[in-house]
Design an enzyme around this catalytic site. Structure first.
Site, PDB file in Angstrom:
ATOM      1  N   SER A 287      17.601  61.962  27.852  1.00  0.00           N
ATOM      2  CA  SER A 287      18.706  62.893  28.108  1.00  0.00           C
ATOM      3  C   SER A 287      19.834  62.202  28.856  1.00  0.00           C
ATOM      4  O   SER A 287      19.630  61.165  29.486  1.00  0.00           O
ATOM      5  CB  SER A 287      18.216  64.077  28.943  1.00  0.00           C
ATOM      6  OG  SER A 287      18.195  63.752  30.321  1.00  0.00           O
ATOM      7  N   ASP A 288      21.005  62.799  28.814  1.00  0.00           N
ATOM      8  CA  ASP A 288      22.051  62.346  29.722  1.00  0.00           C
ATOM      9  C   ASP A 288      21.719  62.905  31.105  1.00  0.00           C
ATOM     10  O   ASP A 288      20.837  63.754  31.262  1.00  0.00           O
ATOM     11  CB  ASP A 288      23.442  62.771  29.245  1.00  0.00           C
ATOM     12  CG  ASP A 288      24.525  61.847  29.821  1.00  0.00           C
ATOM     13  OD1 ASP A 288      24.277  61.236  30.875  1.00  0.00           O
ATOM     14  OD2 ASP A 288      25.617  61.748  29.226  1.00  0.00           O
ATOM     15  N   SER A 289      22.420  62.409  32.106  1.00  0.00           N
ATOM     16  CA  SER A 289      22.056  62.691  33.483  1.00  0.00           C
ATOM     17  C   SER A 289      22.087  64.194  33.794  1.00  0.00           C
ATOM     18  O   SER A 289      23.148  64.828  33.718  1.00  0.00           O
ATOM     19  CB  SER A 289      23.019  61.946  34.410  1.00  0.00           C
ATOM     20  OG  SER A 289      22.571  62.061  35.718  1.00  0.00           O
TER      21      SER A 289
END
Ligand code: BGC
Length: 724
Positions: A287-289
């Site tokens: 995932s992105d942050s």
């Protein structure tokens, strides 16, 4: 040769508890403790929004006590770290994972190595202007050599988000507005980062991002919605991600944005149907942050647990920073809402990339000695300088004021001429300010006694400097905080203060040479008028000063060409060359597609860039053959200097089942020509490359009249036409 780790993965999974499997899905960053009680993400934020400088960031990272959550690590609750970029720490943590956890599964270290690790090379948008896949691969290799020496296993790059809106700050992180260029750029980076064998100690896994269409956020505002036809998505945005997957990228990062209402982080069509089923990807999806947790705010998940459930079911393997998996997955698996087979699949994907990186056999891939011997090697600096020189685009050169003659006396103005720390541009977290060479320093190193007039100089000093010089060089543009993540701008001009300086210099009547530092196209018609020359240097990296002087002094003939359109005013955004015609294309008469208060034309078109020599295109030939359309052209260097020219080939399909763009880049070639020399360039456009999607999303072969344009920019002349 690709090795098969499937039986080892299954064997390991069979020994793992549910908690251990969930632990494999957890990536976290170190938190800083004590006086600096902020998380790594917050610290990054602070650097990006200017609350702390890059130097302070580096100092905090190296001096502050960091909490690596070692108890969680020992308990098998951490699989990966983001932001550990030194060999000593990486080694220490890896030893805990391998020697002190029940199963000894090694850690995976991820890091944002976007355009170099310590030897920072030009920002991607800049480097794309070299139109040179071999260079993109070479700088990718340097980044991998350095980052892996510092303990990094995987980079969150390349970013191949096609970006047509100059307001978006992250346009700086990709290869501009064209899908073909982004595809070529991304594939080259994947090759450079990963090398030929991922298990080698100097190979770094590539994580392609941000899947998908992050660059199409409405109004150029970061993280914003993406709502577009499937036809457009597939023709203009998806191919660059696919090109990276085809090149063998082993990880993919879904984007923050939604596509047509479904956030990418929980989008099973994107992550399962397309990525895994259609493209055959079996690597890691991370995932992105904090993106999984943000699905609650987005309005697609009811709470954190629901977000975790939707994400893993959609095919998201690893959670970066949100802690939703570690908090909620156990309950979800035990209640049957998430089948254990789904958990196994996700954990299996994580184990696979660890096997492929050779971490089970060689978990300690580096040493502090190797790190010391590798970072900032002189040969890497040479490559950084080559990349910076090739990224520079000469936008204006009235009366051939450039290159400067050896006897010319110049004076230097503007804060950016001496600000070393600004040279890296955004996303250069491994950079050190002291490594960068500013223009002012490079002048001194060359023995040029050009006076530098800093921003604090008063009127009298400025006048005196101007009087003593033949030409005035002004370094203006954007700071590195003005582009990159969360740095969208609603007005993409140069600040009023900097424009005042330019006007003042122009008032002296001496030629003004503007050197631009920026991470996006700028709308600068007045600056263009006032300047005798405009040199687009972007954020060029550690070798900024020497590279710019190579161009100004004429040691190197500029060859860069824009990969992004420069609008004349912000209100034209999004502006890009591959648009379609309306039934009323903009023109003189009133009822046509245009603005009352802005021109139709860009300030500088896509593909554009000047040289110190000139090129002539002759003998264009366009023929239909069995394997595709053959396009050939003779290019002659008609000026007084040797040079490199970027030859571009565009097509326009005059009719179709859906209207087709007025131009589409189909191929390019970079050639070296000695003065007077002629070379013939031949492009073959395969018929498959002309396919597009009809209204019902059926792939359709090109048909009707096809016009072909060949030349040195996107306004190239007609080379010929064929009937398909
Ligand atoms: C960015 C990503 C980056 C990640 C990890 C996010 O804010 O969108 O591009 O890779 O942070 O640091």
């Amino acid at each position: 040769m690709k090795k098969d780790y499937e039986s080892r993965i299954q064997e390991l999974l069979s020994k793992m508890t549910i908690e251990e499997k969930i632990g494999q899905l957890q990536q976290c960053g170190p938190s800083l403790v004590g006086a600096f009680d902020v998380s790594f993400d917050e610290l990054l934020n602070m650097m990006f929004d200017g609350r702390i400088s890059q130097e302070e960031f580096g100092r905090l990272m190296s001096t502050a006590e960091q909490d690596f959550h070692e108890e969680d690590l020992r308990a098998g609750r951490i699989s990966s770290y983001n932001g550990v970029g030194d060999a000593g720490t990486a080694d220490r943590l890896q030893r805990i994972a391998v020697e002190e956890t029940r199963l000894g599964i090694p850690l995976l270290f991820g890091y944002d190595v976007i355009h170099g690790f310590r030897t920072v090379t030009p920002i991607p948008l800049a480097e794309s202007c070299a139109w040179e896949p071999e260079l993109w691969e070479k700088t990718g290799r340097v980044a991998a050599e350095e980052a892996t020496a510092a303990g990094v296993h995987m980079t969150f790059a390349p970013m191949v988000d096609v970006a047509k809106d100059a307001r978006w700050g992250r346009i700086s992180e990709g290869a501009g507005e064209d899908v073909l260029l982004n595809s070529a750029y991304g594939a080259a980076k994947v090759r450079g980062f990963q090398g030929d064998d991922l298990s080698k100690e100097n190979a770094m896994a590539a994580c392609v991002k941000h899947f998908a269409a992050y660059g199409a956020g409405e109004a150029g505002r970061d993280y914003n919605r993406v709502d577009m036809s499937p036809q457009r998505l597939w023709e203009e945005y998806m191919p660059s991600y696919q090109a990276c997957v085809d090149a063998g990228a082993r990880a993919v990062m879904p984007a923050f944005n939604d596509i047509n209402g479904v956030p990418c982080s929980v989008n099973s069509w994107l992550l399962r149907d397309i990525l895994r089923e259609r493209w055959g990807f079996n690597g890691l999806v991370i995932s992105d942050s904090n993106a999984i947790a943000e699905c609650v705010i987005h309005g697609i998940a009811a709470d954190r647990k629901d977000a975790a459930r939707q994400a893993i079911l959609a095919g998201m393997d690893m959670d970066m920073a949100s802690n939703t998996y570690i908090e909620c997955l156990k309950e979800l698996v035990e209640s049957g809402e998430v089948p254990e087979s789904v958990l196994d699949e996700a954990a299996g994907d994580v184990l696979r990339i660890k096997f492929e990186l050779g971490l089970f056999d060689h978990p300690y891939r580096t040493t502090q000695k190797r790190e010391q011997e590798t970072l900032l090697r002189p040969e890497y600096r040479t490559i950084a300088r080559e990349a910076a020189v090739k990224s520079i685009v000469l936008l204006k050169n009235k009366d051939r004021v450039l290159p400067l003659k050896p006897e010319t006396k110049a004076a230097l103005f503007g804060a950016l001429a001496a600000d070393k720390g600004q040279m890296t541009g955004s996303w250069a977290i491994g950079a050190k300010e002291k490594d960068c060479v500013s223009m002012a320093e490079a002048c001194a190193a060359r023995g040029l006694d050009w006076q530098y007039c800093g921003p604090d100089a008063d009127e009298a000093v400025l006048q005196a400097a101007a009087e003593g010089a033949d030409v005035l060089i002004a370094a203006v543009g954007e700071t590195k905080e003005e582009s990159g993540e969360a740095a969208s701008r609603a007005d993409i001009t140069v600040s009023e203060e900097q424009m005042r300086l330019i006007r003042q210099l122009a008032d002296t009547g001496k030629p003004v040479i503007v050197v631009l530092f920026n991470g996006r196209p700028l709308a600068i018609p007045e600056l263009h008028e006032l300047a005798a020359a405009v040199v687009e240097a972007w954020h060029p990296g550690v070798e900024a000063g020497p590279a710019i002087l190579d161009i100004l002094c004429g040691d190197v003939n500029p060859s860069g060409k824009l990969t992004t359109t420069f609008p004349a005013v912000t209100g034209q955004c999004p502006m890009y060359y591959a648009h379609i015609n309306t039934g009323r294309p903009g023109g003189k008469s009133k009822f046509t597609s245009k603005y009352l208060d802005a021109p139709l034309e860009p300030l500088y078109p896509f593909g554009y860039g000047l040289s110190y020599t000139t090129y002539a295109y002759t003998g264009q030939k366009v023929e239909k053959k069995e394997d595709g359309i053959h396009v050939s052209v003779a290019v002659t260097n008609t000026g007084g200097r040797d040079g490199d020219e970027i030859v571009q080939c565009y097509v326009q399909q005059m009719t179709g089942r859906r209207v087709r763009p007025v131009r589409q880049l189909k191929d390019f070639a970079k050639i070296s020509l000695k003065t007077g020399e002629t070379k013939t360039v031949t492009f073959v456009i395969p018929y498959a490359g002309l396919r597009y999607y009809d209204w019902e999303m059926k792939e359709t072969p090109g048909e009707g009249i096809l016009k072909v344009y060949v030349g040195g920019d996107s306004q190239a002349e007609l080379a010929g036409q064929v009937v398909l």
